[in-house]
Design an enzyme around this catalytic site. Structure first.
Site, PDB file in Angstrom:
ATOM      1  N   GLY A 137     -33.720  54.200  15.422  1.00  0.00           N
ATOM      2  CA  GLY A 137     -32.868  53.095  15.888  1.00  0.00           C
ATOM      3  C   GLY A 137     -33.476  52.396  17.082  1.00  0.00           C
ATOM      4  N   ALA A 138     -34.810  52.252  17.056  1.00  0.00           N
ATOM      5  CA  ALA A 138     -35.511  51.748  18.248  1.00  0.00           C
ATOM      6  C   ALA A 138     -35.600  50.225  18.299  1.00  0.00           C
ATOM      7  CB  ALA A 138     -36.913  52.351  18.309  1.00  0.00           C
ATOM      8  N   SER A 167     -33.101  48.260  18.750  1.00  0.00           N
ATOM      9  CA  SER A 167     -31.952  47.679  19.438  1.00  0.00           C
ATOM     10  C   SER A 167     -31.432  48.609  20.521  1.00  0.00           C
ATOM     11  CB  SER A 167     -30.878  47.455  18.360  1.00  0.00           C
ATOM     12  OG  SER A 167     -29.599  47.246  18.893  1.00  0.00           O
ATOM     13  N   GLY A 168     -30.691  48.061  21.471  1.00  0.00           N
ATOM     14  CA  GLY A 168     -29.901  48.850  22.414  1.00  0.00           C
ATOM     15  C   GLY A 168     -30.667  49.952  23.125  1.00  0.00           C
ATOM     16  N   LEU A 169     -30.115  51.137  23.102  1.00  0.00           N
ATOM     17  CA  LEU A 169     -30.676  52.273  23.846  1.00  0.00           C
ATOM     18  C   LEU A 169     -32.026  52.700  23.293  1.00  0.00           C
ATOM     19  CD1 LEU A 169     -27.369  54.340  23.873  1.00  0.00           C
ATOM     20  CD2 LEU A 169     -28.207  52.821  25.666  1.00  0.00           C
ATOM     21  N   GLY A 170     -32.168  52.647  21.971  1.00  0.00           N
ATOM     22  CA  GLY A 170     -33.431  53.052  21.352  1.00  0.00           C
ATOM     23  C   GLY A 170     -34.561  52.127  21.772  1.00  0.00           C
ATOM     24  N   SER A 200     -22.174  61.422  22.215  1.00  0.00           N
ATOM     25  CA  SER A 200     -21.279  60.459  22.864  1.00  0.00           C
ATOM     26  C   SER A 200     -20.147  61.216  23.544  1.00  0.00           C
ATOM     27  CB  SER A 200     -20.696  59.537  21.784  1.00  0.00           C
ATOM     28  OG  SER A 200     -19.561  58.868  22.261  1.00  0.00           O
ATOM     29  N   TYR A 214     -16.243  58.696  13.400  1.00  0.00           N
ATOM     30  CA  TYR A 214     -17.316  58.564  14.411  1.00  0.00           C
ATOM     31  C   TYR A 214     -17.300  59.813  15.294  1.00  0.00           C
ATOM     32  CZ  TYR A 214     -20.139  56.755  18.297  1.00  0.00           C
ATOM     33  OH  TYR A 214     -21.110  56.583  19.258  1.00  0.00           O
TER      34      TYR A 214
HETATM   35  N1  LIG Z   1     -23.590  52.075  23.447  1.00  0.00           N
HETATM   36  C1  LIG Z   1     -22.751  53.031  23.805  1.00  0.00           C
HETATM   37  O1  LIG Z   1     -21.862  52.831  24.644  1.00  0.00           O
HETATM   38  C2  LIG Z   1     -22.867  54.388  23.211  1.00  0.00           C
HETATM   39  C3  LIG Z   1     -21.980  55.371  23.644  1.00  0.00           C
HETATM   40  C4  LIG Z   1     -22.099  56.647  23.150  1.00  0.00           C
HETATM   41  C5  LIG Z   1     -23.090  56.959  22.250  1.00  0.00           C
HETATM   42  N2  LIG Z   1     -23.936  55.979  21.828  1.00  0.00           N
HETATM   43  C6  LIG Z   1     -24.944  56.355  20.845  1.00  0.00           C
HETATM   44  O2  LIG Z   1     -26.183  55.789  21.204  1.00  0.00           O
HETATM   45  C7  LIG Z   1     -26.996  55.632  20.033  1.00  0.00           C
HETATM   46  C8  LIG Z   1     -27.674  54.278  20.057  1.00  0.00           C
HETATM   47  O3  LIG Z   1     -26.687  53.282  19.924  1.00  0.00           O
HETATM   48  P1  LIG Z   1     -26.743  51.878  20.688  1.00  0.00           P
HETATM   49  O4  LIG Z   1     -25.592  51.860  21.590  1.00  0.00           O
HETATM   50  O5  LIG Z   1     -28.092  51.607  21.199  1.00  0.00           O
HETATM   51  O6  LIG Z   1     -26.376  50.888  19.481  1.00  0.00           O
HETATM   52  P2  LIG Z   1     -27.222  49.760  18.733  1.00  0.00           P
HETATM   53  O7  LIG Z   1     -27.727  48.741  19.679  1.00  0.00           O
HETATM   54  O8  LIG Z   1     -26.317  49.286  17.624  1.00  0.00           O
HETATM   55  O9  LIG Z   1     -28.425  50.567  18.145  1.00  0.00           O
HETATM   56  C9  LIG Z   1     -28.236  51.444  17.067  1.00  0.00           C
HETATM   57  C10 LIG Z   1     -29.519  51.547  16.306  1.00  0.00           C
HETATM   58  O10 LIG Z   1     -29.316  52.425  15.200  1.00  0.00           O
HETATM   59  C11 LIG Z   1     -29.831  51.790  14.044  1.00  0.00           C
HETATM   60  N3  LIG Z   1     -29.223  52.257  12.808  1.00  0.00           N
HETATM   61  C12 LIG Z   1     -27.937  52.156  12.403  1.00  0.00           C
HETATM   62  N4  LIG Z   1     -27.807  52.634  11.161  1.00  0.00           N
HETATM   63  C13 LIG Z   1     -29.039  53.037  10.762  1.00  0.00           C
HETATM   64  C14 LIG Z   1     -29.564  53.593   9.584  1.00  0.00           C
HETATM   65  N5  LIG Z   1     -28.788  53.823   8.511  1.00  0.00           N
HETATM   66  N6  LIG Z   1     -30.872  53.882   9.527  1.00  0.00           N
HETATM   67  C15 LIG Z   1     -31.681  53.646  10.580  1.00  0.00           C
HETATM   68  N7  LIG Z   1     -31.255  53.092  11.722  1.00  0.00           N
HETATM   69  C16 LIG Z   1     -29.945  52.791  11.814  1.00  0.00           C
HETATM   70  C17 LIG Z   1     -29.530  50.317  14.272  1.00  0.00           C
HETATM   71  O11 LIG Z   1     -30.266  49.513  13.380  1.00  0.00           O
HETATM   72  P3  LIG Z   1     -29.746  48.020  12.979  1.00  0.00           P
HETATM   73  O12 LIG Z   1     -30.114  47.148  14.119  1.00  0.00           O
HETATM   74  O13 LIG Z   1     -30.518  47.743  11.734  1.00  0.00           O
HETATM   75  O14 LIG Z   1     -28.274  48.127  12.776  1.00  0.00           O
HETATM   76  C18 LIG Z   1     -29.969  50.201  15.730  1.00  0.00           C
HETATM   77  O15 LIG Z   1     -31.364  50.132  15.805  1.00  0.00           O
HETATM   78  C19 LIG Z   1     -26.079  55.896  18.853  1.00  0.00           C
HETATM   79  O16 LIG Z   1     -26.309  57.190  18.352  1.00  0.00           O
HETATM   80  C20 LIG Z   1     -24.682  55.820  19.463  1.00  0.00           C
HETATM   81  O17 LIG Z   1     -23.750  56.632  18.760  1.00  0.00           O
HETATM   82  C21 LIG Z   1     -23.860  54.709  22.281  1.00  0.00           C
END
Ligand SMILES: NC(=O)c1ccc[n+]([C@@H]2O[C@H](COP(=O)([O-])OP(=O)(O)OC[C@H]3O[C@@H](n4cnc5c(N)ncnc54)[C@H](OP(=O)(O)O)[C@@H]3O)[C@@H](O)[C@H]2O)c1
Length: 304
Positions: free
Chosen positions: A21-22, A24-27, A150, A175
């Site tokens: 998931g690199a 976007s966002g945290l990745g 999370s 979730y």
């Molecule tokens: N942001 C928060 O406040 C928060 C809080 C607690 C935990 N987290 C955790 O942090 C992690 C990263 O999330 P984020 O906040 O950075 O969100 P994000 O910006 O939506 O990034 C999520 C990443 O996961 C990818 N992804 C989703 N489904 C996938 C699949 N089937 N195969 C491969 N990649 C996939 C997305 O790809 P696409 O761009 O193609 O969708 C995106 O690159 C997640 O595990 C989330 O549960 C986040």
């Protein structure tokens, strides 16, 4: 560890990281900091367009960055197998796998193998990927598996009798189930590698509440609108949120079987600190049951 920032990351030259998931966002932030500190980073993402765009964005600010995109859809076990097989056949020696990708609060959907999409993407896909790559990771330098959970894990449980939500589905409960599974998995992996005396750290991280695409890509309708407002009011930046997984991935003091998350505002914001999982996520029997079930569902068995 007080106010730990990316400036404290030591040179990572010669080390290879996979970040799921690199794009976007945290990745993306995690990959950016690792690359800036000399690491080779495989950006694992499901969309070729988004993955290549992420590589281009990284290269624009760091032309020398050793970053590459590889496709994986974690919701599809055939794709996970193909990704892992390509890593192995290309001889990529993985030191650290960061299980970061995730999806939150979508309407009920089933994956190609018939699993609920959040459980499949957030847990089963990463369980399978880690198992398939484990033989290379175990020989890595300061080898680690980082699993991103999370705060939401605290409300979670495993719906062993209705894993796909066929009888009752709530986007949030499923979730929470997937993030609870992340904690069970990482702690069980820690117990198993320690019992087998394998020098791999299994470390947990969570970002608190960070403003990313997570809150807009999964939720629909009113919830999506509410999350937009809430993001503006309460969320910290993706850069801050990513510090926790970065700390877990590189800091010499990050310990196997431990959990790192923000130190302020009820765990939603701040700098990395050690945090505690909810007591039920430390239940060894539940963890074993989930491990056995995950092996059965994915067909990936571990030889530890
Ligand atoms: N942001 C928060 O406040 C928060 C809080 C607690 C935990 N987290 C955790 O942090 C992690 C990263 O999330 P984020 O906040 O950075 O969100 P994000 O910006 O939506 O990034 C999520 C990443 O996961 C990818 N992804 C989703 N489904 C996938 C699949 N089937 N195969 C491969 N990649 C996939 C997305 O790809 P696409 O761009 O193609 O969708 C995106 O690159 C997640 O595990 C989330 O549960 C986040």
């Amino acid at each position: 560890m007080d106010r730990w920032t990316a400036a404290q990351i030591k040179d990572q030259s010669g080390r290879t990281f996979i970040v799921t998931g690199a794009n976007s966002g945290l990745g993306f932030e995690t990959a950016r900091q690792l690359a800036a500190h000399g690491a080779r980073v495989v950006l694992a993402a499901r969309s070729k367009v988004k993955g290549l765009d992420a590589v281009a964005r990284l290269k624009a600010s760091q032309p020398e960055a050793a970053v590459e995109f590889r496709a994986v859809d974690l919701a599809d076990l055939d794709s996970v197998r193909a990704f892992a097989a390509a890593i192995l056949s290309d001889g990529i020696a993985v030191d650290v796998l960061i299980n970061n990708a995730g999806v939150m609060y979508p309407p009920r959907r089933l994956t190609p193998q018939g699993f609920e999409s959040q459980f499949a993407t957030n847990h089963l896909g990463h369980f399978a990927l880690t198992g398939l790559l484990f033989d290379t990771i175990r020989h890595g330098q300061d080898a680690r598996v980082v699993t991103v959970s999370s705060l939401e894990h605290k409300g979670g449980s495993i719906h062993f009798d209705d894993l796909t939500g066929e009888h009752s589905y709530s986007p949030r409960a499923f979730y929470q189930q997937s993030k609870f599974a992340n904690v069970l998995f990482a702690l069980e992996l820690d117990r198993r590698v320690r019992a087998a005396e394998i020098p791999v750290r299994s470390v947990l991280a969570h970002p608190g509440y960070a403003n990313t695409n997570l809150q807009s890509s999964g939720p629909t309708g009113l919830l999506k609108q509410l999350m937009k407002v809430s993001n503006r009011l309460f969320a910290q930046s993706a850069e801050m949120g990513a510090l926790n997984e970065l700390y877990a991935a590189v800091d010499p003091a990050a310990e196997s079987g431990h959990f790192y998350g923000p130190n302020g505002l009820a765990g939603m914001r701040g700098y990395p600190a050690e945090v505690q999982p909810v007591a039920s996520a430390k239940n060894v029997e539940t963890a074993r049951r989930l491990w056995d079930l995950s092996e059965e569902l994915t067909g990936v068995t571990w030889d530890l």
